[in-house]
Design an enzyme around this catalytic site. Structure first.
Site, PDB file in Angstrom:
ATOM      1  N   VAL A  86       1.007  -1.236  -0.026  1.00  0.00           N
ATOM      2  CA  VAL A  86       0.202  -0.161   0.344  1.00  0.00           C
ATOM      3  C   VAL A  86       0.979   1.061  -0.111  1.00  0.00           C
ATOM      4  O   VAL A  86       0.745   2.659  -0.947  1.00  0.00           O
ATOM      5  CB  VAL A  86      -1.053   0.124   1.061  1.00  0.00           C
ATOM      6  CG1 VAL A  86      -2.429   1.517   1.355  1.00  0.00           C
ATOM      7  CG2 VAL A  86      -1.813  -0.573   1.392  1.00  0.00           C
ATOM      8  N   LYS A 131     -13.801  -3.851  11.448  1.00  0.00           N
ATOM      9  CA  LYS A 131     -13.919  -2.847  10.399  1.00  0.00           C
ATOM     10  C   LYS A 131     -15.593  -3.022  10.644  1.00  0.00           C
ATOM     11  O   LYS A 131     -15.743  -2.117  11.225  1.00  0.00           O
ATOM     12  CB  LYS A 131     -13.702  -4.239   9.088  1.00  0.00           C
ATOM     13  CG  LYS A 131     -12.606  -3.627   8.518  1.00  0.00           C
ATOM     14  CD  LYS A 131     -12.795  -4.710   7.009  1.00  0.00           C
ATOM     15  CE  LYS A 131     -11.381  -5.411   6.452  1.00  0.00           C
ATOM     16  NZ  LYS A 131     -10.896  -5.937   5.528  1.00  0.00           N
TER      17      LYS A 131
END
Ligand code: HSE
Length: 441
Positions: free
Chosen positions: A15, A207
């Protein structure tokens, strides 16, 4: 020209590298949209000498990410290290205390320390952005934090782990085993370093904990989530689900009930024609039921360098557009000091329909005794299927007499289902363990 936003990035894996390349590739577009250039001025990672696919140019290398977080050479600190403690937490805390804006993709850190970090950001008057922490490239945090300000959310649920969705999709499409599909997901770089985080549901739970706080204005309560992963799902379950008009997905669900907030992660049967059932492969989806807008559903790539970098870059652009002295919105949508304490609904009070798959010994009276055990708990059956000459997938030696029974119940409680299944097991007609999968409307 307006002063550039100076960015420090800690963590240069998939990332981090994708982000540096993205900022470089889209620098003119970002400059126009933000009204100022974005400039990566500092970087940090474990190994300076590792081959990377970007030019370091004028970027300052700082070995210690905590030093980078506090550096006078940056305005905004990007944490892409990962982990819920240790250096990731230290550098985010250091950056906030030093008055730097922070962007992080670290769901585990936020699930554990999100309220404390949000409070630090509010105190420092800086932004704490974390779009990439939930559902990769889908801009769900912005929607929940900003766009739904006038709504009361009733339920938020979704497919939040690309690895699990990829595995379930390939098992269904190609009749492959769980293990074969997991190995491919790892090879393609979707899975976490420890894939049990993905397949046992913990990544989804992290999440979900963040979404739940945004939805209901409650403290983050990741430890209160009921979690079941997909490692017990077999191709027989997937096939039986299909025959009954359902598909199996790993869902994270947060729902307001009369007795408190239900947060649960488990394999779920969803109607095969529903939008959520159409989400295949590594794609994620999040659905929100809210009182004013109704239902929203967003889908998109949940993992991968570019998708995640897209979310991080959006967060950085928001920071670049913000102005000093401007009153920033709270990181969790609700100011941290007025977040409600979390009141957990008991899992046994959960109400819904259930899919049950039993493998039973083929002899007179077994079917009747199963039906009796369900009736004793007041469980009404919507459908029941018993195939002739079923095969036992539990590797029992008794395969010659194994018969599968598949039942779909009408709405009942988790308590009733668990008691019925305990009693059915005690009766001794089962081969292997019963399979129970919750149905989500
Ligand atoms: N391992 C995660 C997934 C990556 O499969 O969705 C993004 O959190």
């Amino acid at each position: 020209m307006n002063k550039p936003l100076r960015i420090g990035i800690a963590g240069l894996g998939t990332v981090g590298s994708a982000l540096i390349n993205l900022i470089d590739r889209k620098q003119e577009l970002l400059r126009q949209r933000c009204g100022r250039p974005l400039e990566v001025t500092g970087i940090s990672a474990r190994d300076k000498n590792k081959a990377r696919d970007f030019e370091m140019g004028a970027m300052q290398w700082i070995d210690n990410p905590v030093e980078l977080a506090k550096s006078d050479n940056i305005d905004c600190f990007i944490e892409l290290i990962g982990g819920d403690e240790g250096v990731a937490k230290d550098c985010v805390v250091a950056a906030l205390n030093a008055g730097k804006h922070v962007v992080t993709a670290n769901k585990a850190l936020l699930a554990k320390h999100g309220v404390e970090l949000a409070a630090l950001a509010e105190k420092a008057g800086v932004l704490l952005n974390y779009e990439a922490a939930v559902a990769g490239g889908i801009p769900i945090i912005k929607v929940m934090r900003e766009s739904l300000s006038a709504n009361s959310v009733e339920r938020v649920y979704g497919i939040l782990n690309g690895t699990c969705n990829y595995i379930l999709t390939r098992m269904e499409d190609e009749g492959l085993s769980f293990e074969e599909c997991l190995a491919d997901a790892q090879r393609l770089g979707y899975a976490e370093a420890d894939p049990t985080f993905d397949v046992e549901g913990y990544d989804t739970a992290h999440k979900l904990a963040i979404l739940c706080s945004l939805a209901f204005g409650t403290q983050i309560a990741a430890d209160e989530i009921y979690v079941e992963g997909i490692s017990s799902i077999t191709y027989d379950d997937i096939k039986a689900a299909g025959e009954m008009g359902y598909r199996i997905k790993l869902l994270g669900v947060a729902q307001m009930t009369d007795s408190g907030v239900e947060q649960r992660v488990h394999p779920t049967m969803v109607p095969i024609n529903s939008s959520i059932a159409q989400i295949s492969g590594v794609t994620n989806a999040v659905a929100i039921d809210a009182d004013i807008v109704g239902q929203l559903i967003m889908s998109g790539p949940g993992a991968g360098g570019d998708a995640t970098a897209s979310a991080v870059a959006g967060d950085i652009a928001d920071i670049a557009k913000s102005r000093p002295g401007h009153q920033h919105g709270p990181a969790l949508g609700t100011p941290s000091e007025i977040l409600q304490s979390y009141k957990k609904a008991r899992m046994r009070a959960h109400e819904g329909g259930y899919f049950i798959r039993l493998t039973v010994v083929d002899k007179a009276g077994v079917f009747a005794s199963v039906a009796t055990r369900m009736a004793e708990q007041n469980i009404s059956l919507e459908s029941i299927v018993q195939h002739r000459g079923g095969k036992n997938d539990n590797n029992s030696p008794d395969t010659s007499t194994a018969q599968p029974i598949i039942m779909i119940t009408h709405e009942t409680t988790e308590q009733a289902i668990r008691l019925a299944l305990e009693n059915i097991e005690t009766d001794g007609h089962l081969i292997g363990k019963p399979q129970m999968i919750r149905i989500e409307k």
